[in-house]
Design a protein around this motif. Sequence first.
Motif, mmCIF file in Angstrom:
data_model
loop_
_atom_site.group_PDB
_atom_site.id
_atom_site.type_symbol
_atom_site.label_atom_id
_atom_site.label_comp_id
_atom_site.label_asym_id
_atom_site.label_seq_id
_atom_site.Cartn_x
_atom_site.Cartn_y
_atom_site.Cartn_z
ATOM 1 N N SER A 292 -1.864 -4.598 -20.975
ATOM 2 C CA SER A 292 -3.311 -4.514 -20.770
ATOM 3 C C SER A 292 -3.683 -4.289 -19.312
ATOM 4 O O SER A 292 -4.838 -3.953 -19.008
ATOM 5 C CB SER A 292 -3.987 -5.794 -21.268
ATOM 6 O OG SER A 292 -3.388 -6.939 -20.671
ATOM 7 N N ARG A 293 -2.720 -4.477 -18.426
ATOM 8 C CA ARG A 293 -2.995 -4.267 -17.004
ATOM 9 C C ARG A 293 -1.679 -4.030 -16.278
ATOM 10 O O ARG A 293 -0.672 -4.675 -16.576
ATOM 11 C CB ARG A 293 -3.706 -5.487 -16.415
ATOM 12 C CG ARG A 293 -4.126 -5.358 -14.949
ATOM 13 C CD ARG A 293 -4.721 -6.675 -14.466
ATOM 14 N NE ARG A 293 -5.167 -6.621 -13.093
ATOM 15 C CZ ARG A 293 -5.489 -7.691 -12.357
ATOM 16 N NH1 ARG A 293 -5.412 -8.903 -12.896
ATOM 17 N NH2 ARG A 293 -5.882 -7.563 -11.111
ATOM 18 N N ILE A 294 -1.710 -3.100 -15.342
ATOM 19 C CA ILE A 294 -0.580 -2.874 -14.440
ATOM 20 C C ILE A 294 -1.168 -2.777 -13.045
ATOM 21 O O ILE A 294 -2.130 -2.023 -12.820
ATOM 22 C CB ILE A 294 0.182 -1.573 -14.766
ATOM 23 C CG1 ILE A 294 0.686 -1.601 -16.214
ATOM 24 C CG2 ILE A 294 1.344 -1.370 -13.808
ATOM 25 C CD1 ILE A 294 1.169 -0.247 -16.712
ATOM 26 N N LYS A 295 -0.618 -3.529 -12.144
ATOM 27 C CA LYS A 295 -1.134 -3.475 -10.776
ATOM 28 C C LYS A 295 0.027 -3.360 -9.796
ATOM 29 O O LYS A 295 1.011 -4.099 -9.899
ATOM 30 C CB LYS A 295 -1.964 -4.719 -10.445
ATOM 31 C CG LYS A 295 -2.635 -4.636 -9.072
ATOM 32 C CD LYS A 295 -3.575 -5.798 -8.818
ATOM 33 C CE LYS A 295 -4.277 -5.640 -7.469
ATOM 34 N NZ LYS A 295 -5.208 -6.755 -7.185
ATOM 35 N N ILE A 296 -0.109 -2.421 -8.873
ATOM 36 C CA ILE A 296 0.858 -2.272 -7.787
ATOM 37 C C ILE A 296 0.101 -2.456 -6.481
ATOM 38 O O ILE A 296 -0.860 -1.725 -6.206
ATOM 39 C CB ILE A 296 1.541 -0.896 -7.808
ATOM 40 C CG1 ILE A 296 2.289 -0.689 -9.122
ATOM 41 C CG2 ILE A 296 2.495 -0.764 -6.634
ATOM 42 C CD1 ILE A 296 2.943 0.675 -9.243
ATOM 43 N N SER A 297 0.499 -3.437 -5.701
ATOM 44 C CA SER A 297 -0.157 -3.696 -4.424
ATOM 45 C C SER A 297 0.887 -3.997 -3.366
ATOM 46 O O SER A 297 2.010 -4.425 -3.680
ATOM 47 C CB SER A 297 -1.136 -4.869 -4.554
ATOM 48 O OG SER A 297 -0.489 -6.014 -5.064
ATOM 49 N N GLU A 298 0.523 -3.771 -2.124
ATOM 50 C CA GLU A 298 1.446 -4.043 -1.024
ATOM 51 C C GLU A 298 1.761 -5.533 -0.939
ATOM 52 O O GLU A 298 2.893 -5.926 -0.707
ATOM 53 C CB GLU A 298 0.841 -3.560 0.289
ATOM 54 C CG GLU A 298 0.623 -2.059 0.361
ATOM 55 C CD GLU A 298 -0.180 -1.644 1.576
ATOM 56 O OE1 GLU A 298 -0.388 -2.504 2.459
ATOM 57 O OE2 GLU A 298 -0.594 -0.481 1.653
ATOM 58 N N GLY A 299 0.741 -6.372 -1.105
ATOM 59 C CA GLY A 299 0.916 -7.818 -1.067
ATOM 60 C C GLY A 299 0.812 -8.410 -2.454
ATOM 61 O O GLY A 299 1.082 -7.752 -3.458
ATOM 62 N N GLY A 300 0.391 -9.665 -2.527
ATOM 63 C CA GLY A 300 0.194 -10.307 -3.818
ATOM 64 C C GLY A 300 1.430 -10.288 -4.691
ATOM 65 O O GLY A 300 2.532 -10.610 -4.243
#
Length: 573
Positions: A73-81
Amino acid sequence: MKLPFLLIFLSAFSFVQSQEYPKDYFQSPLNIPLFASGSFGELRGNHFHSGLDFKTQQKEGLSVFAVADGYVSRIKISEGGYGKAIYITHSNGYTSVYGHLKKFNGAIADFVRKRQYAQKSYEVEIFPLSGELSVKKGEVIAFSGNTGSSGGPHLHFEIRDSKTEQTINPMLFGFDIKMPDTKAPVINDLVAYAIGDSSVVNSSQRTIPINLSLQSDGSYLANKVLAKGNVGFGVNTYDLSDNNFNWNGIYKAETFLNGSRIFKYEFDKFAFDETRYINNFIDYYRYKTIKQSVQKLFFKRNYPFSLVSGNKKNGQILVLPNTTYNYRIEISDFHGNKRTVNVPVQYSDAAATIPRVEKKTPYFVKSRNDNNYTKDNISVFIPENAFYEDFYMNFEVKDNVLFLHDQTVPVHNNLTVTFDVSGIPNLNRDKTFISRMDGNKPEYFTTYKKGNLFSIRTKDLGKFVLMTDTVAPKIYRPNFAEGANLDQADSLSIHISDELSGIKEYNAYLNGKWVLADYDYKTKSLTHFFSEAVYEEGKNELKVVVSDKMGNSTIFETHFFKTKKQSSVEKTN
């Protein structure tokens, strides 16, 4: 006939309550023994830990499995977190979360890659529909890694309520069975507090440590506490588990006065918008000054944090004349292993020989009111409930520098700091921002500019200055020499950095086409994997463009040769 029906109803209700969380619905996300390097609710900087950190044998690349049927339901790519993270919604009303992943697998990887190329961005956040990326229980969805704000290879795992988005302790879903534990928590320190102007603890009005001695039965006995007025206690504690040397957070704390419970909290669930209340939950001043995490077993006034708001009493003890009190602390882990501290408390009318230190200033902050302070060309707006308690604040302006108290007082809601720059000659407005100085290191803040007014929103106190950044980022140290043959390489990488405002944007191009490059801020490296199969046979022109937050840019150009085109098998691997 009514009584049996009532009994049946109550029994059914009790059964439903005891079965609130399914114990055997979710499988393990890893196929190795589970050991936690971080527990649910564990104390972290400005937040409580929202899941379990599973060790991955100090390496990356372990298979990560969907813990139950569902859909991504969600995919997130971030530098941090969480770095690379997957969210899977399940039909039973819960969502599982997998963070710090190295890479995604199969259809998920293809789905993400297409979106990254469409957006021409490494960082993406995607919300697939229920029919787009279905997964089965036990399916390999990704591989463990160390991306984002991770201090070492591990898998961050959460279970959330899909409707409320509250995060819930995975132990409640049967993960305690997968992680046996027979060791009780450990108490490092006991701290006592004199609460109120007339209160005294062991002749002190300041926070004071209380000596503990370990008893033969495993409990602790504190030295007698001589006090008067309202007093409270706090503990520096951690939990151990079998075959695991990590110091993890505890699950539950309870306090009793003469046998009656007066305070309790347990880490079952919380909302993400509550997590910053950790700064009122702990002794923040002690944490900032001596790096000791003390959990307070009381509160001075009510605050809307679900873990403690259920207490009818505030955990304080009112010590009166001619009275002796038996105060007991019980610290437990999820498996029921318990450590007890017995604290004898007795009234004493002795005066304080160590008085409370309070430096009065002209700026008294009433935390439940809006506050606005202005001096020279700088103003600070403090909204109601930005602070947990009233206090005398240091507020000084000198040579266009704001000195706003220090980091020993926690801020819950954003303050607004505004500089009027009309009186500053030759200011490069486009390249100037407001920075907080962390020692000698500047910290960039997004600066909103309206005419001569430059403003930021911040949850930090300290020293604030105007800084001008006209220096472009650095691009350096590629992992290959110009003109090299990279047939044997699986990737190319290059380092990028910016010393002032920080990197805002980075783009890599092969032969004029945008290509995906993973950014790791911890190593300051951009990496492009040849498995993307974007390169051409023969000579390839590489161009990297990096911009900082003030619009300064650097371009780096080089070339390499690669004559071997990867096979479909190599691409898959």
